[in-house]
Design an enzyme around this catalytic site. Structure first.
Site, PDB file in Angstrom:
ATOM      1  N   GLY A  16      30.817   4.972  10.061  1.00  0.00           N
ATOM      2  CA  GLY A  16      29.491   4.935  10.673  1.00  0.00           C
ATOM      3  C   GLY A  16      28.811   3.594  10.426  1.00  0.00           C
ATOM      4  CD  GLU A  17      27.533   0.315  14.848  1.00  0.00           C
ATOM      5  OE1 GLU A  17      26.323   0.400  15.172  1.00  0.00           O
ATOM      6  OE2 GLU A  17      28.394  -0.227  15.556  1.00  0.00           O
ATOM      7  CE  LYS A  18      23.690   6.205   5.761  1.00  0.00           C
ATOM      8  NZ  LYS A  18      23.712   5.467   4.465  1.00  0.00           N
ATOM      9  CG  HIS A  35      24.871  13.553   7.452  1.00  0.00           C
ATOM     10  ND1 HIS A  35      25.269  12.682   8.448  1.00  0.00           N
ATOM     11  CD2 HIS A  35      24.898  12.841   6.309  1.00  0.00           C
ATOM     12  CE1 HIS A  35      25.493  11.501   7.930  1.00  0.00           C
ATOM     13  NE2 HIS A  35      25.293  11.572   6.609  1.00  0.00           N
ATOM     14  CD  GLN A  46      31.877   2.152   3.560  1.00  0.00           C
ATOM     15  OE1 GLN A  46      31.738   2.374   2.368  1.00  0.00           O
ATOM     16  NE2 GLN A  46      31.778   3.119   4.468  1.00  0.00           N
ATOM     17  CD  GLN A 103      32.683   4.786  -2.625  1.00  0.00           C
ATOM     18  OE1 GLN A 103      33.834   5.052  -2.274  1.00  0.00           O
ATOM     19  NE2 GLN A 103      31.700   4.697  -1.755  1.00  0.00           N
ATOM     20  CG  HIS A 114      29.626  12.673   7.449  1.00  0.00           C
ATOM     21  ND1 HIS A 114      28.566  13.164   6.739  1.00  0.00           N
ATOM     22  CD2 HIS A 114      30.084  11.596   6.756  1.00  0.00           C
ATOM     23  CE1 HIS A 114      28.378  12.431   5.656  1.00  0.00           C
ATOM     24  NE2 HIS A 114      29.283  11.465   5.643  1.00  0.00           N
ATOM     25  N   GLY A 150      31.913  13.787   1.562  1.00  0.00           N
ATOM     26  CA  GLY A 150      31.341  15.124   1.685  1.00  0.00           C
ATOM     27  C   GLY A 150      29.850  15.101   1.898  1.00  0.00           C
TER      28      GLY A 150
HETATM   29  O1  PAF Z   1      31.139   5.693   3.434  1.00  0.00           O
HETATM   30  C1  PAF Z   1      31.548   6.494   2.574  1.00  0.00           C
HETATM   31  O2  PAF Z   1      31.185   7.684   2.562  1.00  0.00           O
HETATM   32  C2  PAF Z   1      32.506   6.015   1.502  1.00  0.00           C
HETATM   33  O3  PAF Z   1      32.197   4.734   1.094  1.00  0.00           O
HETATM   34  C3  PAF Z   1      33.985   6.112   1.932  1.00  0.00           C
HETATM   35  C4  PAF Z   1      34.288   5.187   3.096  1.00  0.00           C
HETATM   36  C5  PAF Z   1      34.304   7.550   2.299  1.00  0.00           C
HETATM   37  C6  PAF Z   1      34.881   5.700   0.756  1.00  0.00           C
HETATM   38  O4  PAF Z   1      34.708   6.539  -0.349  1.00  0.00           O
END
Ligand code: PAF
Length: 284
Positions: A147-149, A34, A153, A61, A37, A31
């Site tokens: 996203g690549e930011k 911006h 991840q 996380q 997303h 959420g």
């Molecule tokens: O990148 C994020 O916003 C989070 O790490 C994700 C991939 C939605 C998992 O909660």
């Protein structure tokens, strides 16, 4: 656009769509949406019949409770943006819906998860793997968008998908930046006016370092970035590493990688920001 809270309701709707041979794109988010997303939503819409956006601030996380508590939550505004962006389904589950019981799974995410964010935010990537794997099991998307930011991840999620043999294609989109270069992030809303003025120095310094890198060693470039940013009052580098873009392992010499990427985590006041930049392969 439909907003759904229950896993069961979402699954049965998606089953119907799948029977109609519709392809499904998933954009997982926490959420506070911006334009970064929304670029993922746009990409998903271009490549799939149905786009699902999940909005869930995933507690597993966060290795820092303060960060979890202060994470912006703006569901209504998010839904308005998603509606305008042409999203089909929003999945916004509660914490008990996603975690009816404690998730005790520990993933072997390998070397990509041990460096940088993995080192400074212990448990973070395991939490990401927990929630993203759940989302993949629930939505069963054909493609998922990141996203690549959050450069590291992406590598971690690819590893998880491989580990679990999940039939999903991971798609990535470039960083979206403000006009002054600051990488878009939900955390930017936490910056004070003064911090917001300083924060663009991060991207500017990373960009300058690409020019500076000509004829310089990897270490000299790292020192340039760290020293330049730490000299700026209000900024404090947590790490800056230049890694191979696929293995995420630090390189010592440019020749070690065909796609060197510089990844930074930096505090702007008490707000932790990350960003990254790609270096051209340089032969010194
Ligand atoms: O990148 C994020 O916003 C989070 O790490 C994700 C991939 C939605 C998992 O909660």
């Amino acid at each position: 656009m439909k907003t759904i809270q229950s896993i069961q309701a979402l699954k049965s709707l998606l089953d119907t769509l799948r029977k109609e041979r519709k392809t499904i794109g998933l954009v997982p988010t926490m959420g506070a949406l911006h334009p970064g997303h929304l670029s993922l939503v746009k990409q998903s819409r271009a490549e799939n019949d149905v786009t699902v956006v999940s909005i869930f601030v995933n507690p597993t996380q966060f290795n820092n409770q303060q960060d979890l508590q202060t994470y912006p939550r703006t569901l209504e505004a998010d839904c308005r943006l998603l509606e305008a962006a042409g999203c089909d389904l929003v999945f916004a589950p509660s914490e008990t819906e996603m975690y009816p019981e404690k998730d005790i799974r520990v993933f072997d995410l390998g070397a990509v998860a041990k460096v940088m964010e993995g080192k400074f935010r212990p448990g973070h990537f395991n939490g990401v793997a927990q929630v993203v794997s759940k989302l993949f099991y629930i939505v069963e998307p054909d493609r998922a968008y990141f996203g690549e930011k959050d450069f590291q991840q992406i590598a971690v999620i690819r590893r998880m998908v491989q580990l679990l043999n999940l039939p999903v294609e991971i798609r990535t989109c470039p960083i979206i930046r403000e006009k002054d270069g600051l990488a878009l992030s939900s955390r930017n809303t936490r910056l004070t006016a003064g911090q917001r003025q300083i924060a663009p120095r991060i991207a500017a310094t990373l960009k300058e370092s690409v020019t500076f890198a000509k004829g310089k060693s990897v270490k000299e470039v790292i020192d340039f970035v760290v020293d330049t940013l730490n000299r700026q009052p209000g900024l404090e580098v947590e790490y800056y590493e230049i890694v191979d873009g696929s293995t995420l392992q630090p390189i010592e010499k440019w020749e070690e990688s065909t796609e060197p990427v510089g990844c930074i985590a930096i505090y702007c006041g008490d707000v932790r920001l990350i960003d990254n930049i790609k270096y051209k392969r340089i032969t010194t």
